[in-house]
Design an enzyme around this catalytic site. Structure first.
Site, PDB file in Angstrom:
ATOM      1  CB  ALA A   1      39.137  51.448  41.983  1.00 11.57           C
ATOM      2  CG  ASN A   2      39.437  47.095  38.603  1.00 15.59           C
ATOM      3  OD1 ASN A   2      38.465  47.334  37.908  1.00 15.59           O
ATOM      4  ND2 ASN A   2      39.405  46.170  39.575  1.00 15.59           N
ATOM      5  NE  ARG A   3      43.159  53.175  33.595  1.00 21.49           N
ATOM      6  CZ  ARG A   3      44.367  52.964  34.107  1.00 21.49           C
ATOM      7  NH1 ARG A   3      44.763  51.719  34.338  1.00 21.49           N
ATOM      8  NH2 ARG A   3      45.182  53.963  34.371  1.00 21.49           N
ATOM      9  CB  ALA A  24      37.557  43.731  37.476  1.00 19.91           C
TER      10      ALA A  24
END
Length: 402
Positions: free
Chosen positions: A212-214, A278
């Site tokens: 995942a990402n932030r 994102a």
């Protein structure tokens, strides 16, 4: 959506008063200024200390308060508001309003009020069905008061069920937002269909791990809310985020990039696509069916495959490309060069570029600094709250659609 709006909330003496604490919190989250008046009976259910803490304003309850009444406080409270909401409105409070009684602070200010009023009834089903209550509600409606609810369901009294429950805080919030949207006049995007993507995607490695990402999804959710405010029919496709659904938008929750692509394609055709999510660039070729365990074989090797490019799929769709395609570029280096490359490769009309290096605090934060990249050039915007960035992007969309 409610930034700079001033709400006067009159809380009546019913068990549903506790729901108003959540309503106050949600109004404050959306930027509204909230002043609260408690009837004497309301203080038996919620305390001035809790209400004042949540509203971040003094709480009024006494008609003959020496300090406030030196300035005729019961007049000022209502006159300084944009909207008055009475919730829960008990049978007694409704009767006093309908018959012009003013024997406490709440009823006095409602008599002196010159602002629109929304009344949210809450009472026992038999009280709601009583002819006197029906007459009082009809009189209020004839006087121009908006009546919201009540809903059907179980009552606080054991064994009681029927029409009389106060509607939920999110429904009250939606009615408040609808009131202000109606008051603001014509909607520049009325009749336009828009799809927005927001948040990260989670790509599973095994049943308990993922890539995942932030991304928090805050910018995409703010965009969806601003587009609804402008009158658009909005579908928000959101990855895994901890955000409440924007009122008025159709929200589709997804997890992976493949699910997000399928959801986006299912919305087409639309007039505008705003791809703010994102999306993870890669996923594991074959996610494990069971949790990957440590073992003598050492560190496992993961094989990756590229995820579908959602922006390019929409921007270069052979038959259903939207009239306007807006993409986002979150970069940590070579911001403009990378954004220009994305603009050309993916068939977008506009790229909203931002530097998401850890030092900026943009990813997951409440503010954003964007640069608008188009074939004609680059426009720099100042550091702004994400809600304001959303409002300006919607204004840009309106201009480009003519």
């Amino acid at each position: 959506m409610l930034a700079d709006k001033r709400i006067l909330l009159v809380i009546g003496g019913g068990i549903a008063a506790y729901k108003c604490l959540d309503l106050i919190r949600r109004l404050r989250e959306r930027g509204a200024t909230v002043r609260v008046v408690l009837t004497p009976a309301a203080k038996e259910f919620v305390t001035p200390l809790v209400v004042g803490t949540l509203s971040e304003n003094p709480v009024a309850s006494e008609l003959f308060d020496l300090t406030s009444e030196q300035e005729i406080g019961h007049i000022r409270l209502s006159r300084e508001s944009d909207l008055v909401v009475v919730a829960p409105a008990t049978a007694d409070l409704i009767a006093k309003m309908a018959n012009g009684l003013g024997n406490d602070l709440a009823t006095s200010l409602l008599l002196a009020n010159d602002k629109p009023v929304i009344v949210v009834p809450a009472m026992n089903p038999r009280m709601w069905a009583h002819p006197a209550t029906r007459r009082n509600v009809a009189r209020l409606a004839a006087d121009g008061v908006r009546i919201l609810g009540p809903a059907a369901g179980k009552m606080a009294e054991r064994g009681e069920e029927g029409l009389g429950r106060m509607v939920e805080p999110m429904e009250i919030l939606a009615a408040i937002e609808a009131f202000f949207a109606e008051a603001e006049g014509p909607k520049p995007l009325a009749g336009k269909r828009v799809v927005v993507t927001a948040g990260p995607t989670h790509e599973p490695i095994d049943p308990v791990r993922y890539i995942a990402n932030r991304s928090s999804g805050k910018q995409g959710f703010a965009l969806a809310a601003a587009l609804v405010k402008a009158g658009a029919e909005v579908t928000l496709i959101a990855g895994p985020v901890a955000l409440a659904d924007p009122v008025g938008a159709r929200v589709v929750r997804v997890v992976t990039a493949c699910e997000m692509l399928a959801a986006v394609e299912a919305t087409l055709p639309v007039d505008v696509a705003v791809m703010a999510a994102a999306v993870a660039d890669w996923r594991v070729d074959a996610a494990a069916a069971e949790k990957i365990k440590k073992g003598p074989g050492g560190t496992p090797t993961l094989a990756f495959v590229e995820n579908p490019d959602i922006l390019a799929t929409v921007g270069r769709h052979p038959a259903l490309r939207p009239q306007l395609v807006v993409g986002f570029a979150a970069e940590t280096e070579n911001l403009i060069a990378n954004a220009r490359g994305k603009l050309e490769r993916k068939g977008a009309d506009v790229i909203v570029a931002n530097d998401v290096s850890p030092k900026t605090g943009i990813m997951g934060g409440d503010r954003n600094t964007v640069r608008i990249v188009e074939a004609s050039g680059v426009t720099d915007w100042p550091d702004l709250p994400k809600d304001e960035v959303a409002a300006q992007l919607v204004a840009m969309i309106v201009e480009k659609l003519g």
